[in-house]
Design a protein around this motif. Sequence first.
Motif, PDB file in Angstrom:
ATOM      1  N   ALA A 149     -29.456 -33.211   3.909  1.00 58.33           N
ATOM      2  CA  ALA A 149     -29.649 -34.069   5.078  1.00 58.33           C
ATOM      3  C   ALA A 149     -28.331 -34.588   5.631  1.00 58.33           C
ATOM      4  O   ALA A 149     -28.230 -34.876   6.821  1.00 58.33           O
ATOM      5  N   VAL A 150     -27.323 -34.743   4.797  1.00 58.76           N
ATOM      6  CA  VAL A 150     -26.055 -35.324   5.221  1.00 58.76           C
ATOM      7  C   VAL A 150     -24.903 -34.342   5.013  1.00 58.76           C
ATOM      8  O   VAL A 150     -24.057 -34.169   5.879  1.00 58.76           O
ATOM      9  N   LEU A 151     -24.876 -33.693   3.866  1.00 59.43           N
ATOM     10  CA  LEU A 151     -23.738 -32.837   3.511  1.00 59.43           C
ATOM     11  C   LEU A 151     -23.729 -31.549   4.304  1.00 59.43           C
ATOM     12  O   LEU A 151     -24.781 -30.969   4.590  1.00 59.43           O
ATOM     13  N   HIS A 192     -18.174 -37.379   3.442  1.00 58.54           N
ATOM     14  CA  HIS A 192     -19.426 -37.226   4.179  1.00 58.54           C
ATOM     15  C   HIS A 192     -20.165 -38.559   4.300  1.00 58.54           C
ATOM     16  O   HIS A 192     -20.735 -38.871   5.342  1.00 58.54           O
ATOM     17  N   ARG A 193     -20.189 -39.300   3.219  1.00 55.90           N
ATOM     18  CA  ARG A 193     -20.906 -40.590   3.251  1.00 55.90           C
ATOM     19  C   ARG A 193     -20.296 -41.523   4.285  1.00 55.90           C
ATOM     20  O   ARG A 193     -21.008 -42.131   5.095  1.00 55.90           O
ATOM     21  N   LYS A 196     -25.065 -34.466  10.959  1.00 59.61           N
ATOM     22  CA  LYS A 196     -24.914 -33.221  10.210  1.00 59.61           C
ATOM     23  C   LYS A 196     -24.721 -32.035  11.151  1.00 59.61           C
ATOM     24  O   LYS A 196     -23.911 -31.131  10.891  1.00 59.61           O
ATOM     25  N   GLU A 197     -25.464 -32.005  12.244  1.00 60.64           N
ATOM     26  CA  GLU A 197     -25.310 -30.911  13.205  1.00 60.64           C
ATOM     27  C   GLU A 197     -23.901 -30.888  13.793  1.00 60.64           C
ATOM     28  O   GLU A 197     -23.318 -29.818  14.012  1.00 60.64           O
ATOM     29  N   SER A 198     -23.333 -32.071  14.030  1.00 63.06           N
ATOM     30  CA  SER A 198     -21.976 -32.120  14.573  1.00 63.06           C
ATOM     31  C   SER A 198     -20.960 -31.615  13.547  1.00 63.06           C
ATOM     32  O   SER A 198     -19.991 -30.942  13.907  1.00 63.06           O
TER      33      SER A 198
END
Length: 614
Positions: free
Chosen positions: A444-446, A474-475, A501-503
Amino acid sequence: MVQNESETWSSEDTLRVLIASDIHLGYLENDAVRGEDSFIAFEEVLSLAVQYDVDFILLGGDLFDHAKPSPSCMYKCTEIIRKYCFGDKPIGVELLSDQLQNFSRVINYEDPNLNISYPILSIHGNHDDPVGQGSISSLDILSITGLVNYFGKWSDYTQVRVSPVLMQKGETKVSLYGLSHLKDQRLSRLFGEKKVEMDLLEDNNDWFNILVLHQNRADRGHSNYIPESVLPKFLDLVIWGHEHDSQVFAIKDIKRENENFCVVQPGSTVATSLAAGEALPKHCVLLQLHKKEYILTPLPLKTVRPFIFKTVVLSEENLGEDNIKENERVQSFLKGKVEEAIEEANKIRSGDPKQPKLPLVRLSVFYEHEGQDFNRIRFGQNFNGMVANPNDILIMKREKKIREHKEKEEVEEVDMGRAAVEANDVESLLRTYYAAVPPEKRLAVLSVRAITEAVRDFTLKRDDGVFRRVLEGHRRRCVDFLLESTAETEDEVKQQIRLCKESLDATDEEQLKGIIEKAASRPKVVVESDESEPELEQSTESGRGRGRGTRGRAARGRGRGRGRAAAVEPPSPSPERRTPRRSAAQKTTMWLQNLTAERSSRRRRDSSEIEISD
């Protein structure tokens, strides 16, 4: 049999070079059976240099298997080089180019404090590339000690300009271009943008031009290899490292005008994977050069452990119709195949006393259905003391027929066992895995790219802090992205995280690395949660608040020896005015903590369900 020079070639004008690549010193060095294989083969390579009395030794990268070799590995490497390369034999090759530009220091055989008989020139590969503070490679260590002459190292990844090492022996002149390993995608892009330049000499017709590089040569996908067509046409000979299958042939020729260069692919000197290409005979190469004429002679290595690779398709074999279980019939049949392979390995032994006795055997088995599968580790125990790799003799893959492909749905579950076999490296395997997991289990984030690169740096460069930097970067990037938004509800937070995440996924590779490193290097900023906010006034107004009233805090403070909560008077009863941004930050911190805990728990539950067959 080495082909002799032409009668018209004088020894004073004939340059002799021993070429080898992918030595991988230290591979499986802790294995009781195979731990010495890489060192035995390296010693044979250097002994051949002495036997054929070469002018220098040229290595195509991956001298070491790890970017940070163990002290034992460095000790053995140093011992072998000193044994064969040091001495009083005069060097007949004159270096004409700027040594500081080529090697960052004086070449070792011109150092008055060293006696070198057989100089080693080497680029670095992907296994021994620079890492850590100062971007120091293991080859830098060997270079500063005078054991190896290290060239072709790059620090500017936006443009590459190669200046040749100019060497001369009599009337024979060599311009040697070194291109140490760069990521194939990056180098392919630089070639496409015309940002790879090789300095061409004005009197180029008098020089024999050699390029040594360490990249993917086989097509492994778009921009994941270097086509021969992008290399300059003025080259006479290309020495290609990184590919482990040995493709060398005896050649006596002279390059004619408008002809392409000749490619020499020495291959590895030790089997680092039990693949079909590694089972081919191992070689190093003797290059004899007189002006523009040259002779290439493959030199088979006699101390390499025998390796037999076979492919078995069970549907094409007659397994019999006995009353015993089918998987037992399969095991009995495959035992016979392994015994045949052991006999075949014994027949191809060289007779060299240093050659390891136990062979490597690998059967790639395609089976039709689950009833033919069985425990491969238990199967391998039947051959303890007979083969060097009893735990991974078999690799079992489900046979896929054409009709089965047509009946399958558009979204097909990925066979991770097969993906593990077919993956060229661990990064490819991870990308396949993350692409195959259900949407609800995806990151979801990484960024997948950042994770795969972190795994690569950890496994090859032994960079122990890479995961911490990537996760922290990332955090913090995600928190910054949320603070810049006005998200307050959980759905809005999830939407913003998805956009974040998409960016990151759409960011250029170099920019992504810079973003992560910059975010990870910032000092930590503590965002106070609701628990740290003064809630005494809420308990005063409501009598109970959230279960954290004055009485509860005072008791907790006394119980733990902390008197601050009881001693400090509550602040002004006027409630604090919270902005949407601060509220979002507080909710985000709690939400991320809950998400991390939930995903960690889910991974622990799911880890037992993932089985990658060998």
